[in-house]
Design a protein around this motif. Structure first.
Motif, PDB file in Angstrom:
ATOM      1  N   GLU A  81       0.831  -1.210   0.000  1.00 21.65           N
ATOM      2  CA  GLU A  81       0.000   0.000   0.000  1.00 21.65           C
ATOM      3  C   GLU A  81       0.861   1.255   0.000  1.00 21.65           C
ATOM      4  N   LEU A  82       1.936   1.242   0.762  1.00 19.05           N
ATOM      5  CA  LEU A  82       2.851   2.388   0.771  1.00 19.05           C
ATOM      6  C   LEU A  82       3.461   2.605  -0.615  1.00 19.05           C
ATOM      7  N   LYS A  83       3.854   1.524  -1.275  1.00 19.03           N
ATOM      8  CA  LYS A  83       4.441   1.650  -2.617  1.00 19.03           C
ATOM      9  C   LYS A  83       3.463   2.295  -3.584  1.00 19.03           C
ATOM     10  N   VAL A  84       2.198   1.899  -3.521  1.00 21.02           N
ATOM     11  CA  VAL A  84       1.176   2.483  -4.399  1.00 21.02           C
ATOM     12  C   VAL A  84       1.033   3.976  -4.098  1.00 21.02           C
ATOM     13  N   THR A  85       0.942   4.316  -2.823  1.00 18.02           N
ATOM     14  CA  THR A  85       0.823   5.729  -2.420  1.00 18.02           C
ATOM     15  C   THR A  85       2.004   6.536  -2.935  1.00 18.02           C
ATOM     16  N   ILE A  86       3.190   6.028  -2.700  1.00 14.43           N
ATOM     17  CA  ILE A  86       4.412   6.731  -3.115  1.00 14.43           C
ATOM     18  C   ILE A  86       4.438   6.908  -4.628  1.00 14.43           C
ATOM     19  N   HIS A  87       4.048   5.878  -5.364  1.00 22.05           N
ATOM     20  CA  HIS A  87       4.060   5.934  -6.832  1.00 22.05           C
ATOM     21  C   HIS A  87       3.146   7.031  -7.378  1.00 22.05           C
ATOM     22  N   HIS A  88       2.038   7.277  -6.707  1.00 19.31           N
ATOM     23  CA  HIS A  88       1.047   8.243  -7.199  1.00 19.31           C
ATOM     24  C   HIS A  88       1.270   9.672  -6.702  1.00 19.31           C
ATOM     25  N   HIS A  89       2.218   9.880  -5.821  1.00 20.88           N
ATOM     26  CA  HIS A  89       2.427  11.210  -5.252  1.00 20.88           C
ATOM     27  C   HIS A  89       3.804  11.763  -5.597  1.00 20.88           C
ATOM     28  N   ARG A  90       3.873  13.077  -5.634  1.00 25.37           N
ATOM     29  CA  ARG A  90       5.133  13.803  -5.796  1.00 25.37           C
ATOM     30  C   ARG A  90       5.319  14.625  -4.533  1.00 25.37           C
ATOM     31  N   TYR A  91       6.479  14.478  -3.928  1.00 26.43           N
ATOM     32  CA  TYR A  91       6.773  15.121  -2.649  1.00 26.43           C
ATOM     33  C   TYR A  91       7.581  16.379  -2.927  1.00 26.43           C
ATOM     34  N   ARG A  92       6.976  17.539  -2.659  1.00 27.32           N
ATOM     35  CA  ARG A  92       7.543  18.815  -3.083  1.00 27.32           C
ATOM     36  C   ARG A  92       8.043  19.697  -1.948  1.00 27.32           C
ATOM     37  N   GLY A  93       8.019  19.203  -0.724  1.00 27.88           N
ATOM     38  CA  GLY A  93       8.599  20.000   0.354  1.00 27.88           C
ATOM     39  C   GLY A  93       7.987  19.696   1.703  1.00 27.88           C
ATOM     40  N   LEU A  94       8.770  19.936   2.719  1.00 29.90           N
ATOM     41  CA  LEU A  94       8.364  19.737   4.100  1.00 29.90           C
ATOM     42  C   LEU A  94       8.711  20.990   4.878  1.00 29.90           C
ATOM     43  N   GLN A  95       7.780  21.435   5.685  1.00 29.56           N
ATOM     44  CA  GLN A  95       8.021  22.587   6.546  1.00 29.56           C
ATOM     45  C   GLN A  95       7.631  22.205   7.963  1.00 29.56           C
ATOM     46  N   ILE A  96       8.601  22.200   8.871  1.00 27.22           N
ATOM     47  CA  ILE A  96       8.330  21.938  10.282  1.00 27.22           C
ATOM     48  C   ILE A  96       7.787  23.240  10.868  1.00 27.22           C
ATOM     49  N   GLY A 103      10.463  14.153  27.691  1.00 24.60           N
ATOM     50  CA  GLY A 103      10.998  12.819  27.931  1.00 24.60           C
ATOM     51  C   GLY A 103      11.011  11.982  26.675  1.00 24.60           C
ATOM     52  N   ASP A 104      10.327  10.833  26.738  1.00 24.10           N
ATOM     53  CA  ASP A 104      10.312   9.900  25.617  1.00 24.10           C
ATOM     54  C   ASP A 104       9.123  10.078  24.685  1.00 24.10           C
ATOM     55  N   SER A 105       8.412  11.194  24.805  1.00 18.54           N
ATOM     56  CA  SER A 105       7.317  11.461  23.870  1.00 18.54           C
ATOM     57  C   SER A 105       7.498  12.845  23.264  1.00 18.54           C
ATOM     58  N   ALA A 106       7.003  12.983  22.044  1.00 23.70           N
ATOM     59  CA  ALA A 106       7.158  14.247  21.334  1.00 23.70           C
ATOM     60  C   ALA A 106       6.026  14.401  20.333  1.00 23.70           C
ATOM     61  N   SER A 107       5.758  15.638  19.971  1.00 25.40           N
ATOM     62  CA  SER A 107       4.788  15.970  18.933  1.00 25.40           C
ATOM     63  C   SER A 107       5.457  16.912  17.948  1.00 25.40           C
ATOM     64  N   VAL A 108       5.149  16.720  16.664  1.00 26.85           N
ATOM     65  CA  VAL A 108       5.705  17.567  15.609  1.00 26.85           C
ATOM     66  C   VAL A 108       4.558  17.992  14.703  1.00 26.85           C
ATOM     67  N   LEU A 109       4.448  19.292  14.481  1.00 29.06           N
ATOM     68  CA  LEU A 109       3.465  19.857  13.567  1.00 29.06           C
ATOM     69  C   LEU A 109       4.209  20.231  12.286  1.00 29.06           C
ATOM     70  N   PHE A 110       3.705  19.776  11.150  1.00 31.82           N
ATOM     71  CA  PHE A 110       4.403  20.026   9.889  1.00 31.82           C
ATOM     72  C   PHE A 110       3.432  20.195   8.739  1.00 31.82           C
ATOM     73  N   LEU A 111       3.925  20.835   7.689  1.00 30.23           N
ATOM     74  CA  LEU A 111       3.219  20.954   6.419  1.00 30.23           C
ATOM     75  C   LEU A 111       3.960  20.087   5.414  1.00 30.23           C
ATOM     76  N   ALA A 112       3.240  19.126   4.818  1.00 27.66           N
ATOM     77  CA  ALA A 112       3.799  18.279   3.762  1.00 27.66           C
ATOM     78  C   ALA A 112       3.203  18.739   2.439  1.00 27.66           C
ATOM     79  N   VAL A 124      -1.469  19.570   6.600  1.00 25.11           N
ATOM     80  CA  VAL A 124      -0.786  19.871   7.851  1.00 25.11           C
ATOM     81  C   VAL A 124      -1.112  18.722   8.787  1.00 25.11           C
ATOM     82  N   GLU A 125      -0.103  18.208   9.457  1.00 25.34           N
ATOM     83  CA  GLU A 125      -0.306  17.087  10.368  1.00 25.34           C
ATOM     84  C   GLU A 125       0.364  17.351  11.705  1.00 25.34           C
ATOM     85  N   LEU A 126      -0.323  16.944  12.746  1.00 26.10           N
ATOM     86  CA  LEU A 126       0.261  16.912  14.089  1.00 26.10           C
ATOM     87  C   LEU A 126       0.542  15.449  14.385  1.00 26.10           C
TER      88      LEU A 126
END
Length: 166
Positions: A81-96, A103-112, A124-126
């Motif tokens: 499923e990941l291969k199919v997703t990757i094949h159909h998408h173009r990744y044009r940038g990431l912005q944190i 401690g051992d947990s973290a959250s990251v908000l980003f724009l893909a 945008v994903e958290l």
């Protein structure tokens, strides 16, 4: 470790897809190749985005936390499923946009920035990450299409994102 994509010499010298400004060789490739773990959740997020961009599904699987829902599924099916997703998408940038660690947990908000057949599928994903004793792992995330967010991405914080996720 079995890899789906082995970066060629030309790929290694190109700018890293994660947007760090460094070459892929100096940035995310050592994580993808298993030479080192990402030092923090932001670096893991960057390396996972780069893995999507270069088609490294094995790395995406390896960096899923054992508590991630896909870990309860058949590994080969998830990789297909990941291969199919990757094949159909173009990744044009990431912005944190923001991050928090305790401690051992973290959250990251980003724009893909992602496109599918010329259509903007950016979001945008958290994301939440946990350290499993070996390295940081992706636990889960809440994604919202970029088009549904009415403020410029660089004005978003983790606290402000929750108003759009409701």
């Amino acid at each position: 470790m079995t890899r789906d994509v082995r970066p060629g010499t030309g790929t290694l010298s190109r700018p890293c897809p994660c947007g760090s400004g460094r070459s892929y060789r100096e940035c995310c490739a050592p994580c993808h190749l298993g030479d080192r773990e990402a030092p923090d959740a932001v670096a893991l997020m960057r390396s996972r985005y780069a893995a999507f961009a270069v088609g490294d599904t094995a790395y995406l699987w390896r960096t899923l936390h054992m508590g991630h829902i896909d870990r309860g599924r058949d590994r080969d099916q998830v990789l297909r499923e990941l291969k199919v997703t990757i094949h159909h998408h173009r990744y044009r940038g990431l912005q944190i946009l923001d991050s928090l660690q305790s401690g051992d947990s973290a959250s990251v908000l980003f724009l893909a920035k992602i496109f599918e057949a010329g259509v903007d599928r950016s979001f945008v994903e958290l994301s939440d990450f946990l350290h499993d004793g070996e390295g940081w792992r992706y636990l889960h995330g809440v994604a919202i299409p970029r088009a549904r967010i009415s403020v410029p991405p660089d004005e978003l914080t983790i606290a402000r994102f929750s108003s759009f996720a409701s």
